[in-house]
Design a protein around this motif. Structure first.
Motif, short mmCIF file in Angstrom:
data_model
loop_
_atom_site.label_atom_id
_atom_site.label_comp_id
_atom_site.label_asym_id
_atom_site.label_seq_id
_atom_site.Cartn_x
_atom_site.Cartn_y
_atom_site.Cartn_z
N GLY A 163 0.81 -1.21 0.00
CA GLY A 163 0.00 0.00 0.00
C GLY A 163 0.85 1.26 0.00
O GLY A 163 2.08 1.20 -0.03
N TYR A 187 -1.51 4.67 -4.14
CA TYR A 187 -1.53 3.21 -4.29
C TYR A 187 -0.70 2.78 -5.49
O TYR A 187 -0.46 3.58 -6.41
CB TYR A 187 -2.97 2.72 -4.44
CG TYR A 187 -3.67 2.58 -3.11
CD1 TYR A 187 -3.69 1.37 -2.43
CD2 TYR A 187 -4.28 3.68 -2.51
CE1 TYR A 187 -4.30 1.24 -1.20
CE2 TYR A 187 -4.90 3.57 -1.28
CZ TYR A 187 -4.91 2.35 -0.62
OH TYR A 187 -5.51 2.23 0.61
N GLN A 193 -1.05 -4.23 -7.25
CA GLN A 193 -2.08 -4.68 -6.30
C GLN A 193 -2.38 -6.16 -6.47
O GLN A 193 -2.64 -6.87 -5.48
CB GLN A 193 -3.36 -3.85 -6.51
CG GLN A 193 -3.19 -2.37 -6.15
CD GLN A 193 -4.48 -1.57 -6.32
OE1 GLN A 193 -5.57 -2.09 -6.08
NE2 GLN A 193 -4.35 -0.31 -6.69
N ASN A 270 -15.19 -3.42 -8.40
CA ASN A 270 -14.53 -2.19 -7.96
C ASN A 270 -14.13 -1.31 -9.14
O ASN A 270 -14.32 -0.09 -9.12
CB ASN A 270 -13.28 -2.51 -7.14
CG ASN A 270 -13.60 -2.91 -5.71
OD1 ASN A 270 -14.68 -2.63 -5.22
ND2 ASN A 270 -12.66 -3.57 -5.06
N GLN A 285 -7.12 6.19 -5.83
CA GLN A 285 -8.21 5.77 -4.95
C GLN A 285 -7.75 5.71 -3.49
O GLN A 285 -6.56 5.76 -3.20
CB GLN A 285 -8.74 4.41 -5.39
CG GLN A 285 -9.27 4.38 -6.80
CD GLN A 285 -10.36 5.40 -7.06
OE1 GLN A 285 -11.28 5.56 -6.26
NE2 GLN A 285 -10.26 6.10 -8.19
N LYS A 286 -8.71 5.56 -2.59
CA LYS A 286 -8.39 5.52 -1.16
C LYS A 286 -8.36 4.09 -0.62
O LYS A 286 -8.32 3.88 0.58
CB LYS A 286 -9.39 6.37 -0.38
CG LYS A 286 -9.38 7.84 -0.82
CD LYS A 286 -10.03 8.73 0.21
CE LYS A 286 -10.08 10.18 -0.25
NZ LYS A 286 -8.77 10.75 -0.53
N LYS A 287 -8.40 3.13 -1.51
CA LYS A 287 -8.30 1.73 -1.10
C LYS A 287 -7.84 0.89 -2.29
O LYS A 287 -7.82 1.38 -3.43
CB LYS A 287 -9.64 1.22 -0.57
CG LYS A 287 -10.74 1.16 -1.63
CD LYS A 287 -11.97 0.48 -1.05
CE LYS A 287 -12.97 0.11 -2.14
NZ LYS A 287 -14.06 -0.70 -1.62
N PHE A 288 -7.50 -0.37 -2.01
CA PHE A 288 -7.12 -1.29 -3.08
C PHE A 288 -8.33 -1.57 -3.96
O PHE A 288 -9.42 -1.85 -3.45
CB PHE A 288 -6.60 -2.62 -2.51
CG PHE A 288 -5.16 -2.58 -2.10
CD1 PHE A 288 -4.16 -2.73 -3.04
CD2 PHE A 288 -4.80 -2.42 -0.77
CE1 PHE A 288 -2.82 -2.72 -2.67
CE2 PHE A 288 -3.47 -2.39 -0.39
CZ PHE A 288 -2.48 -2.55 -1.34
N ASP A 291 -8.96 -6.71 -4.68
CA ASP A 291 -9.14 -7.12 -3.28
C ASP A 291 -10.16 -8.25 -3.18
O ASP A 291 -10.91 -8.53 -4.13
CB ASP A 291 -9.62 -5.92 -2.46
CG ASP A 291 -9.25 -6.04 -0.98
OD1 ASP A 291 -8.72 -7.10 -0.58
OD2 ASP A 291 -9.48 -5.06 -0.24
N ASP A 294 -15.82 -9.05 1.25
CA ASP A 294 -15.89 -9.08 2.72
C ASP A 294 -16.07 -10.50 3.23
O ASP A 294 -15.50 -10.88 4.26
CB ASP A 294 -17.04 -8.20 3.21
CG ASP A 294 -16.75 -6.71 3.02
OD1 ASP A 294 -15.56 -6.36 2.87
OD2 ASP A 294 -17.70 -5.91 3.04
N LYS A 297 -12.73 -12.19 3.01
CA LYS A 297 -11.85 -11.64 4.06
C LYS A 297 -12.14 -12.28 5.41
O LYS A 297 -11.23 -12.54 6.20
CB LYS A 297 -12.02 -10.11 4.15
CG LYS A 297 -11.32 -9.35 3.05
CD LYS A 297 -11.56 -7.85 3.21
CE LYS A 297 -10.94 -7.08 2.05
NZ LYS A 297 -11.26 -5.64 2.10
#
Length: 389
Positions: A163, A187, A193, A270, A285-288, A291, A294, A297
């Motif tokens: 990250g 990122y 990623q 995404n 972006q503010k995240k991957f 990925d 949920d 995960k």
């Protein structure tokens, strides 16, 4: 039947989009820039040394367990699969995957903890930054420059594969970033990623395999994880007389497949949701973007808890980690006390005018580059009075 040639997605990094290399280099008409990066990495000494570095088990514990080298190859294979399915650049993804653990110390995370403790006063130790040092300074194959002179994209994807780096405290990273700005606060590319998520897929699944084969847990114990029990219920229906060896293969290949399909679906969602239309969109972006869902995960969290309880903290592993950490910390301490005990080629990198921080950096780089066996032998030479000088 030949593989169908896929058209790169608009958000993929093609050779034409590359930001190039720090030093001017010839253009190869046979290989793309990222193929050349991959080949330079494979031919590096640091890559070969990964064969003698711990993944979970110390190198000498058994030849059938994963090493950093076999782990890196598994990560590269998974990376290529995901990149291909998403229309990303497989060659760049593979280069990042092969480079991601170059800077790991001997003895895996125990060795890394030891170097972090030893280097606390001198700016710390981070294996991602050590990987960057190897690629840009320590591997010297060419008379014109230090390092391997890899593309910006391979360097960026490797150093940021966990990250963005918002706060840059490491001296080397700061200095190198001034020469070749790696856009540390954002990122990595989608290919970078993919390398990160492939790393998770590889080590979660090969730790199931290695932990089972080492006798730390049984198939029945693994069945306590609902998503693994689901796989085995289906497998048992079709193969009622299969032994445990076949069952562990069924678990790992099905879990890898489920994780890959989950990443593909979630990542496509995404990319569409956040309107990723080029490679820089993903970086901002503010995240991957690449990925797990949920739900997956949560499954991975349960698996990590299981492995921690029955594998990573088991007495044999804990004892091995304790001894490994002690070896690395004692090597660092003895060299810091008297750097003239270093091998002559390492001593040549130190002068009496250097301050403690610069001397510590040379010592840290030397120890980080060792294989498990090299560290054990060096420790024995220095501390065992019965070992010949």
């Amino acid at each position: 039947m030949k593989d169908k040639k896929m058209t790169p997605a608009k958000y993929a990094i093609t050779p034409e989009k590359s930001r190039g290399r720090l030093y001017n280099d010839f253009i190869n008409i046979i290989r793309s820039p990222f193929q050349r990066d991959r080949d330079r990495l494979i031919h590096s000494s640091a890559f070969r040394r990964l064969d003698g570095k711990t993944q979970v088990f110390a190198y000498h514990e058994g030849k059938n367990y994963r090493t950093r080298l076999t782990h890196s190859i598994e990560v590269a294979q998974i990376t290529r699969t995901i990149c291909k399915c998403l229309g990303l650049n497989e060659e760049l993804g593979e280069a990042i995957a092969l480079a991601h653990d170059l800077g790991h110390s001997p003895f895996g995370h125990a060795g890394e903890r030891a170097l972090q403790n030893s280097m606390k006063k001198f700016g710390g130790f981070d294996h991602n930054i050590q990987s960057l040092k190897i690629m840009t300074k320590l591997e010297i194959h060419y008379p014109e420059f230090e390092g391997l002179n890899l593309t910006w994209e391979t360097l960026e994807g490797t150093v940021k594969h966990n990250g963005p780096i918002k706060k840059v405290s490491n001296k080397y990273l700061k200095e190198y970033n001034k020469k070749f700005n790696l856009d540390l606060a954002n990122y990595p590319s989608l290919e970078g990623q993919v390398g990160a998520v492939a790393d998770d897929i590889a080590y979660n699944n090969h730790d199931i395999d290695d932990g089972f084969r080492a006798g730390f847990f049984s198939i029945e114990k693994l069945r306590e994880l609902p998503f693994i029990d689901e796989i085995l219920v289906e497998f048992d229906k079709q193969n009622p007389y299969a032994d445990d060896n076949l069952k562990i293969y069924a678990i790992t290949r099905n879990t890898i497949a489920k994780m890959i399909f989950d990443v593909l679906k979630n990542s496509k969602d995404n990319i569409q949701k956040y309107n990723i239309s080029d490679c820089d969109d993903a970086r901002k972006q503010k995240k991957f973007m690449i990925d797990f869902s949920d739900e997956m995960k949560n499954n991975i969290k349960l698996l990590r808890q299981f492995l921690k309880e029955y594998f990573y903290t088991a007495t044999p592993i804990a004892r091995m980690d304790m001894k490994s950490q002690k070896i690395v910390e004692e090597l660092f301490a003895v060299f810091m006390n008297d750097w003239k005990l270093l091998p002559m080629n390492e001593r040549a990198r130190i002068s009496s005018q250097m301050n403690d921080e610069d001397i510590a950096e040379v010592i840290c780089e030397y120890i980080a580059g060792m294989t498990d066996i090299a560290a054990i032998e060096e420790h024995r030479k220095l501390f065992d009075p019965h070992t010949r000088f």
